[in-house]
Design a protein around this motif. Structure first.
Motif, PDB file in Angstrom:
ATOM      1  N   GLY A  66     -32.085  18.924 -54.736  1.00 17.72           N
ATOM      2  CA  GLY A  66     -33.399  19.397 -54.298  1.00 17.72           C
ATOM      3  C   GLY A  66     -33.315  20.709 -53.546  1.00 17.72           C
ATOM      4  O   GLY A  66     -34.173  21.587 -53.701  1.00 17.72           O
ATOM      5  N   LEU A  67     -32.261  20.881 -52.754  1.00 20.16           N
ATOM      6  CA  LEU A  67     -32.059  22.145 -52.049  1.00 20.16           C
ATOM      7  C   LEU A  67     -31.745  23.275 -53.020  1.00 20.16           C
ATOM      8  O   LEU A  67     -32.260  24.389 -52.877  1.00 20.16           O
ATOM      9  CB  LEU A  67     -30.923  21.995 -51.032  1.00 20.16           C
ATOM     10  N   GLU A  68     -30.911  22.998 -54.013  1.00 22.18           N
ATOM     11  CA  GLU A  68     -30.528  24.019 -54.989  1.00 22.18           C
ATOM     12  C   GLU A  68     -31.717  24.456 -55.847  1.00 22.18           C
ATOM     13  O   GLU A  68     -31.837  25.621 -56.213  1.00 22.18           O
ATOM     14  CB  GLU A  68     -29.410  23.490 -55.876  1.00 22.18           C
ATOM     15  N   LYS A  69     -32.612  23.532 -56.138  1.00 21.43           N
ATOM     16  CA  LYS A  69     -33.785  23.846 -56.954  1.00 21.43           C
ATOM     17  C   LYS A  69     -34.891  24.523 -56.150  1.00 21.43           C
ATOM     18  O   LYS A  69     -35.839  25.069 -56.731  1.00 21.43           O
ATOM     19  CB  LYS A  69     -34.348  22.573 -57.587  1.00 21.43           C
ATOM     20  N   GLY A  70     -34.786  24.476 -54.840  1.00 21.22           N
ATOM     21  CA  GLY A  70     -35.832  25.049 -54.001  1.00 21.22           C
ATOM     22  C   GLY A  70     -36.973  24.094 -53.720  1.00 21.22           C
ATOM     23  O   GLY A  70     -37.971  24.475 -53.114  1.00 21.22           O
TER      24      GLY A  70
ATOM     25  N   CYS B  89     -48.392  28.714 -43.729  1.00 22.30           N
ATOM     26  CA  CYS B  89     -47.359  27.956 -44.460  1.00 22.30           C
ATOM     27  C   CYS B  89     -46.884  28.648 -45.737  1.00 22.30           C
ATOM     28  O   CYS B  89     -46.338  28.008 -46.632  1.00 22.30           O
ATOM     29  CB  CYS B  89     -47.836  26.536 -44.784  1.00 22.30           C
ATOM     30  N   GLU B  90     -47.057  29.957 -45.805  1.00 23.88           N
ATOM     31  CA  GLU B  90     -46.471  30.736 -46.904  1.00 23.88           C
ATOM     32  C   GLU B  90     -45.200  31.394 -46.369  1.00 23.88           C
ATOM     33  O   GLU B  90     -45.231  32.083 -45.350  1.00 23.88           O
ATOM     34  CB  GLU B  90     -47.448  31.791 -47.417  1.00 23.88           C
ATOM     35  N   ILE B  91     -44.085  31.179 -47.074  1.00 22.47           N
ATOM     36  CA  ILE B  91     -42.794  31.691 -46.606  1.00 22.47           C
ATOM     37  C   ILE B  91     -42.046  32.358 -47.763  1.00 22.47           C
ATOM     38  O   ILE B  91     -42.360  32.151 -48.934  1.00 22.47           O
ATOM     39  CB  ILE B  91     -41.923  30.565 -46.011  1.00 22.47           C
ATOM     40  N   GLU B  92     -41.039  33.131 -47.416  1.00 20.90           N
ATOM     41  CA  GLU B  92     -40.134  33.705 -48.407  1.00 20.90           C
ATOM     42  C   GLU B  92     -38.963  32.752 -48.613  1.00 20.90           C
ATOM     43  O   GLU B  92     -38.316  32.326 -47.652  1.00 20.90           O
ATOM     44  CB  GLU B  92     -39.613  35.063 -47.930  1.00 20.90           C
ATOM     45  N   HIS B  93     -38.696  32.414 -49.868  1.00 18.69           N
ATOM     46  CA  HIS B  93     -37.579  31.524 -50.173  1.00 18.69           C
ATOM     47  C   HIS B  93     -37.048  31.824 -51.564  1.00 18.69           C
ATOM     48  O   HIS B  93     -37.808  31.904 -52.522  1.00 18.69           O
ATOM     49  CB  HIS B  93     -38.013  30.054 -50.081  1.00 18.69           C
ATOM     50  N   MET B  94     -35.745  32.007 -51.652  1.00 18.83           N
ATOM     51  CA  MET B  94     -35.085  32.319 -52.925  1.00 18.83           C
ATOM     52  C   MET B  94     -35.699  33.541 -53.595  1.00 18.83           C
ATOM     53  O   MET B  94     -35.910  33.582 -54.819  1.00 18.83           O
ATOM     54  CB  MET B  94     -35.127  31.116 -53.880  1.00 18.83           C
TER      55      MET B  94
ATOM     56  N   LYS C 112     -38.715  34.803 -53.388  1.00 19.19           N
ATOM     57  CA  LYS C 112     -40.137  34.808 -53.734  1.00 19.19           C
ATOM     58  C   LYS C 112     -40.957  34.124 -52.647  1.00 19.19           C
ATOM     59  O   LYS C 112     -40.431  33.383 -51.822  1.00 19.19           O
ATOM     60  CB  LYS C 112     -40.369  34.111 -55.075  1.00 19.19           C
ATOM     61  N   LYS C 113     -42.252  34.382 -52.666  1.00 24.02           N
ATOM     62  CA  LYS C 113     -43.140  33.780 -51.688  1.00 24.02           C
ATOM     63  C   LYS C 113     -43.601  32.422 -52.212  1.00 24.02           C
ATOM     64  O   LYS C 113     -44.040  32.296 -53.365  1.00 24.02           O
ATOM     65  CB  LYS C 113     -44.350  34.680 -51.440  1.00 24.02           C
ATOM     66  N   VAL C 114     -43.492  31.408 -51.376  1.00 22.68           N
ATOM     67  CA  VAL C 114     -43.901  30.059 -51.767  1.00 22.68           C
ATOM     68  C   VAL C 114     -44.825  29.476 -50.704  1.00 22.68           C
ATOM     69  O   VAL C 114     -44.733  29.810 -49.520  1.00 22.68           O
ATOM     70  CB  VAL C 114     -42.691  29.121 -51.968  1.00 22.68           C
TER      71      VAL C 114
END
Length: 255
Positions: free
Chosen positions: A46-50, A107-112, A114-116
């Motif tokens: 789950g961590l690897e998939k984001g 609750c919008e953040i940058e992750h991997m 991109k913005k999620v």
């Protein structure tokens, strides 16, 4: 307007609290005060998939040091009027910054790269957060032990923390370890959240759902369940039409 849920999960260590929270609507952001998510084999995919995101508190509980704490005279007579000067620990301050970031960015953040938009925020755990807040309060007030006035400050910090988290535009899950208490007058045994001060008895009022985790071992088989209905020892709550014991999978509970 999208409707989010709030849930308090209580249970002993090893009963599957973190794993249960990971089944909530994705992506799930863990405010990982226990700093353990990356060590859990069952959650690595789950961590690897984001799908699961870890914001860890890696700062030490205090800046006192083992030797100084062990050799300090903490008797009331010695502490009367004395100052115990230490550097302020940064763990809870970092957590507060994380929550304020979520609040400011909705609750919008940058992750991997991109913005999620985070769908679920998990505080894991409230028990460890309690430890960090107390150490910060003691450092700020230059004392090595909690005093009665500081318990009032502790409650105020808890109330502000709960209020801020529950106003985030996301599902919110708080994870707390359990503590068994015995009333000396009545002999009644009860299971409560492992939190210091008055918040232990009032935290449930802030959440629409309060579940207790249960683990049963029969031979080599292990069964994990969430209790949604309270009994003589545990106070649970649900606003949903659920059985007293359910599979700890939010994807099935909130379908």
């Amino acid at each position: 307007m999208k409707r989010y849920f709030s849930c308090l999960i209580i249970g002993d260590w090893g009963t599957g609290k973190t794993t249960a929270a990971s089944t909530a609507p994705k992506p799930v952001l863990f405010l990982d005060v226990d700093n353990k998510l990356h060590k859990m084999e069952n959650l690595k995919e789950g961590l690897e998939k984001g799908e699961l995101i870890q914001w860890a508190i890696t700062e030490p509980l205090s800046e006192i040091g083992l030797k100084r704490l062990a050799t300090s005279d903490l008797t009331p007579k010695k502490l009367s009027g004395a100052k115990f000067v230490v550097q302020k620990p940064k763990g809870y301050l970092k957590l507060a910054e994380m929550i304020e970031t979520l609040q400011n960015n909705k609750c919008e953040i940058e992750h991997m790269g991109k913005k999620v938009k985070v769908e679920t925020v998990v505080l894991d755990s409230y028990t460890s957060t309690d430890e960090h807040i107390r150490r910060l309060l003691m450092a700020v007030n230059q004392t090595a032990t909690m005093t009665q006035p500081l318990y009032g400050a502790l409650l105020a910090n808890f109330e502000e923390l709960n209020n801020t988290l529950l106003r985030l535009p996301a599902n919110v899950i708080l994870i707390c370890h359990e503590r068994w208490d015995k009333d000396e007058l009545t002999g009644r045994i009860s299971c409560k959240p492992l939190i210091n001060g008055q918040m232990s008895g009032k935290i449930g009022k802030d959440f629409e759902e309060v579940y207790y985790m249960s683990k049963t071992i029969s031979g080599t088989a292990v069964t994990y369940e969430m209790l949604t209905v309270g009994d003589s020892m545990r106070s649970c709550r649900t606003s949903r039409d659920l059985p007293a014991r359910v599979e700890p999978d939010f994807g099935k509970i909130y379908k």
